[in-house]
Design an enzyme around this catalytic site. Structure first.
Site, short mmCIF file in Angstrom:
data_model
loop_
_atom_site.label_atom_id
_atom_site.label_comp_id
_atom_site.label_asym_id
_atom_site.label_seq_id
_atom_site.Cartn_x
_atom_site.Cartn_y
_atom_site.Cartn_z
N HIS A 1 43.46 43.78 35.28
CA HIS A 1 44.86 44.07 35.64
C HIS A 1 45.36 45.25 34.81
O HIS A 1 46.04 46.15 35.33
CB HIS A 1 45.73 42.85 35.33
CG HIS A 1 45.65 41.74 36.33
ND1 HIS A 1 45.81 41.93 37.68
CD2 HIS A 1 45.45 40.40 36.15
CE1 HIS A 1 45.71 40.76 38.30
NE2 HIS A 1 45.48 39.83 37.41
N HIS B 1 44.18 48.62 35.99
CA HIS B 1 44.88 49.00 37.23
C HIS B 1 46.20 49.69 36.88
O HIS B 1 46.61 50.65 37.54
CB HIS B 1 45.12 47.75 38.06
CG HIS B 1 45.32 48.03 39.52
ND1 HIS B 1 45.65 47.05 40.42
CD2 HIS B 1 45.23 49.16 40.25
CE1 HIS B 1 45.75 47.56 41.63
NE2 HIS B 1 45.50 48.85 41.55
N HIS C 1 39.23 39.50 32.88
CA HIS C 1 40.13 39.40 34.04
C HIS C 1 41.45 40.13 33.74
O HIS C 1 41.89 40.98 34.52
CB HIS C 1 40.39 37.92 34.34
CG HIS C 1 41.35 37.69 35.46
ND1 HIS C 1 40.94 37.32 36.73
CD2 HIS C 1 42.71 37.75 35.54
CE1 HIS C 1 42.00 37.16 37.51
NE2 HIS C 1 43.08 37.43 36.80
N GLU C 2 42.08 39.78 32.63
CA GLU C 2 43.37 40.40 32.31
C GLU C 2 43.21 41.89 32.02
O GLU C 2 44.10 42.68 32.33
CB GLU C 2 44.02 39.69 31.12
CG GLU C 2 44.32 38.21 31.36
CD GLU C 2 45.12 37.93 32.62
OE1 GLU C 2 45.87 38.82 33.08
OE2 GLU C 2 44.99 36.81 33.17
#
Length: 710
Positions: free
Chosen positions: A495, A498, A491-492
């Site tokens: 980020h 991105h 998940h991290e």
């Protein structure tokens, strides 16, 4: 072109690590609390000089004359302040906290005055209406468009008599948010429960017992010590057969930073966040009304995808209604199992839920989370994660040697197909005292084109709180993490990707900058899906003792259990989102007092939840996302973005039917181009449509979550 000459730091300041790193990387370990005030004062003066130059009538309203010098100065300030803020989160000390808090009013006041600067606002509007505007890139135009919007939201159009109060609101909110976070950290760090009778540890995995022995030794205590840091707390709830121990730990955990903490959690009344929450909500409401909005929720939507307050409330309410029947079924099954198999005849209590759930999962699927955990040594998981990233996005990840703030921190470079470094990132994996709980990604440096034409490559922090390595029988074991931890890491990293793979050169919309808040979770939640794919797990697992990969039989059991209690978990997250949303849209804050925040959270839980809340629960007092983490009136974005991310992942599933692999290079290339590379340079809805060719659908999310009636 007019020139704004930067201030030159004194010889002493040039040695200050918060100044000397310039456009490079800070030497974090050299930063002392005494460095903070002189560095930030200098950078504030430099930024104020840049603002004065920008609003000077002789300064042309052009990108090169207005934006570039202003961006240079404010970026320098933001980056140094970001280093201090980061250290405050991962390496807190009383001295650092005091120095950080001491400078916060000055920094907040500067950025508040920047947003209220009418002359600067007029300059940006002048630029947007100038002939030169048409020659700017799409990204540059988006920066200007966003800036004009943010000036309005920052109070630039307020009257001179209103602006001081508006600035005071910003200052008070910043201090209250910091205090909230400090209280949660102190309340978590202060608690320790010591067990001296080994029989009381029954059911706990070997590594958990070893970690408890280590903690006791660190604190010069006899026996085994448990804290409220999640890697210590949650295994007790999940595995301990000692019901009274589970109750003690649960009651401490849910009363942190509340008026009940002195009784249950070894806390102090000074750390009670009850009045802090209400004061923050009142200030947010006052800010919204001053800007012409009905409430803070309406104000928060100005830069988001969602159109209005009612749309979000309806989205969450409908989601809750869809999830509730599944959650009720989960609860009924768990209650029946606890009564018949665990002899909990007097009804499940909150401190029984994780324990009973783990036992039910073992009974139903014939495996335990602890058994699964042994297949996920962190180094092997990182190897697998990097393999996914490299396969999909045509990059190479290599170990780097950047300066760090703790011995456990690792750094990496990201290289493109031409072997050029395009980004760096840090990984700070383990929980420790003085480190804020949870997991997050943050921006250490953004991508931008510098005035000399060079590209400044982005840098990101990836921060987790996994259980650190422990010694068993005198031997240091390699750290293993749970599958939930694996999902968190992916998940991290989403980020991070991105931010790191952006190709936008205008800082204000490169990477995560300028992305609508309710779309910012799209890339992170997208990455989670790979944690359930055999072709990924097969290559990222190796048993801690035997080195063997995850067996297909265990994988199939794990996959069968994927949506175990997902109805309950989904409803829990929606209830938290509704609590946040209605605190910012449905409370009469003028007349609210005392326990108004707790009362609203209870009323929503009573309406939607299927598990009764205990009277002593004060979970809202540690809801850092909305009171200290930037998610105020934005927690719904997790579910909002999950609709988008599930639909996007469905495209990879569709490709896999043709190619035999979800790691499809062409689909990965399209995702990188249409989602990651564009950052905030265009609306998220346009990026989604560019990738998917249509509007988003909720169907994939419901299917992935097992929330579809068969």
């Amino acid at each position: 072109m007019t020139i704004s000459t930067p201030l030159k730091p004194s010889a002493e300041l040039q040695k200050n690590p918060l100044i000397s790193f310039g456009r490079g990387i800070c030497t974090y370990s050299e930063v002392k609390p005494s460095d903070i005030e002189p560095a930030i004062d200098f950078l504030l003066n430099q930024a104020e000089k840049a603002v004065a130059h920008a609003i000077d009538p002789s300064t042309p309203a052009s990108w090169d004359d207005l934006l570039e010098p202003l961006e240079d100065a404010t970026e320098s300030l933001s980056r140094s302040w970001g280093v201090i803020s980061h250290l405050n989160s991962v390496a807190d000390t009383p001295e650092l906290r005091a120095a950080y808090g001491g400078m916060m009013p000055k920094v907040t006041a500067f950025f508040s005055s920047l947003g209220q600067n009418l002359a600067l606002y007029q300059k940006f509007k002048e630029l947007s209406q100038s002939p030169g505007y048409a020659k700017l890139s799409t990204a540059q135009k988006k920066v200007i468009e966003n800036s004009i919007r943010d000036f309005r939201l920052g109070g630039a159009e307020l009257t001179d008599s209103q602006k001081p109060r508006f600035a005071a609101i910003q200052d008070e909110q910043a201090l209250l948010g910091k205090a909230f976070s400090d209280h949660v950290l102190d309340a978590t760090d202060s608690f320790v429960h010591v067990v001296t009778n080994e029989a009381s540890l029954k059911g706990l995995p070997e590594d958990v017992v070893a970690a408890a022995a280590d903690l006791a030794q660190q604190k010069n205590l006899q026996g085994w010590a448990f804290s409220l840091h999640f890697p210590s707390y949650y295994p007790v709830m999940q595995y301990s057969e000692n019901r009274s121990l589970r109750r003690l730990m649960y009651e401490a955990y849910v009363t942190r930073a509340s008026e009940l903490a002195p009784e249950y959690a070894q806390g102090k009344m000074d750390w009670d966040n009850t009045s802090n929450m209400l004061e923050q909500l009142k200030l947010r409401d006052e800010e919204a009304v001053m800007l012409g909005f009905k409430n803070y929720a309406a104000l928060s939507l100005a830069p988001k995808m969602a159109n209005d307050v009612e749309e979000v409330d309806t989205f969450l309410t409908n989601f809750a209604q869809k999830a509730k029947p599944f959650a009720l079924k989960d609860w009924q099954e768990l209650s029946a199992f606890a009564k018949s198999e665990l002899a909990i005849a007097d009804g499940l209590e909150p401190w029984d839920i994780a324990f009973a759930s783990e036992r039910l999962k073992q009974e139903r699927y014939a495996f335990s989370e602890n058994e699964l955990k042994q297949y996920f040594p962190l180094p092997k998981v990182l190897e697998g994660l990097f393999g996914v990233i490299q396969a999909l996005f045509d990059v190479k990840i290599e170990a780097a040697d950047l300066p760090t703030w703790h011995a456990d921190v690792q750094s990496f470079s990201v290289k493109n197909a031409d072997n050029q470094i395009v980004a760096y990132f840090y990984l700070d994996p383990y929980a420790r005292p003085g480190k804020r709980g949870g997991a997050w990604m943050d921006d250490a440096r953004g991508r931008r084109e510098l005035p000399n034409g060079e590209i400044q490559v982005p840098v990101a922090y990836l921060v987790c709180n996994f259980a650190p390595p422990v010694k068993v029988d005198g031997v240091l074991r390699q750290p293993t993490i749970t599958h939930d931890d694996v999902i968190t890491l992916f998940h991290e990293s989403g980020h991070g990707l991105h931010h790191l793979l952006t190709q936008v050169s205008a800082l204000g919309v490169s990477g995560i900058n300028g992305v609508e808040w309710d779309a910012v979770e799209l890339p992170s939640q997208f990455m989670e899906n790979f944690c359930w794919e055999w072709e990924v797990l097969e290559k990222m697992t190796a048993h801690a003792e035997t080195g063997k990969a995850l067996p297909t039989e265990l994988f199939n059991k794990m996959l069968a259990a994927k949506n175990f209690q997902n109805g309950y978990m989904t409803l829990r997250q929606v209830v938290m989102s509704l609590t946040d949303w209605r605190l910012h849209s449905g409370v009469d804050l003028k007349n609210a007092q005392g326990q108004a925040v707790l009362d609203l959270s209870r009323s929503i839980a009573d309406q939607f939840n299927v598990i009764p809340q205990p009277a002593l629960s004060r979970w809202i007092n540690t809801f850092s996302h909305i009171f200290a983490g930037g998610y105020a009136a934005g927690y719904y974005s997790y579910k909002w973005a999950e609709v988008l991310s599930a639909d996007i992942y469905a495209a990879f599933e569709e490709s896999a039917k043709l190619t035999g692999s979800v790691l499809d290079v062409e689909t990965g290339k399209r995702y990188r181009t249409e989602i990651l590379e564009v950052g905030g340079s265009r609306p998220a809805a346009e990026s989604f449509k560019a990738f998917r060719g249509r509007e988003p659908s909720i169907d994939a999310l419901l299917r992935h979550g097992g929330l579809v009636t068969q």
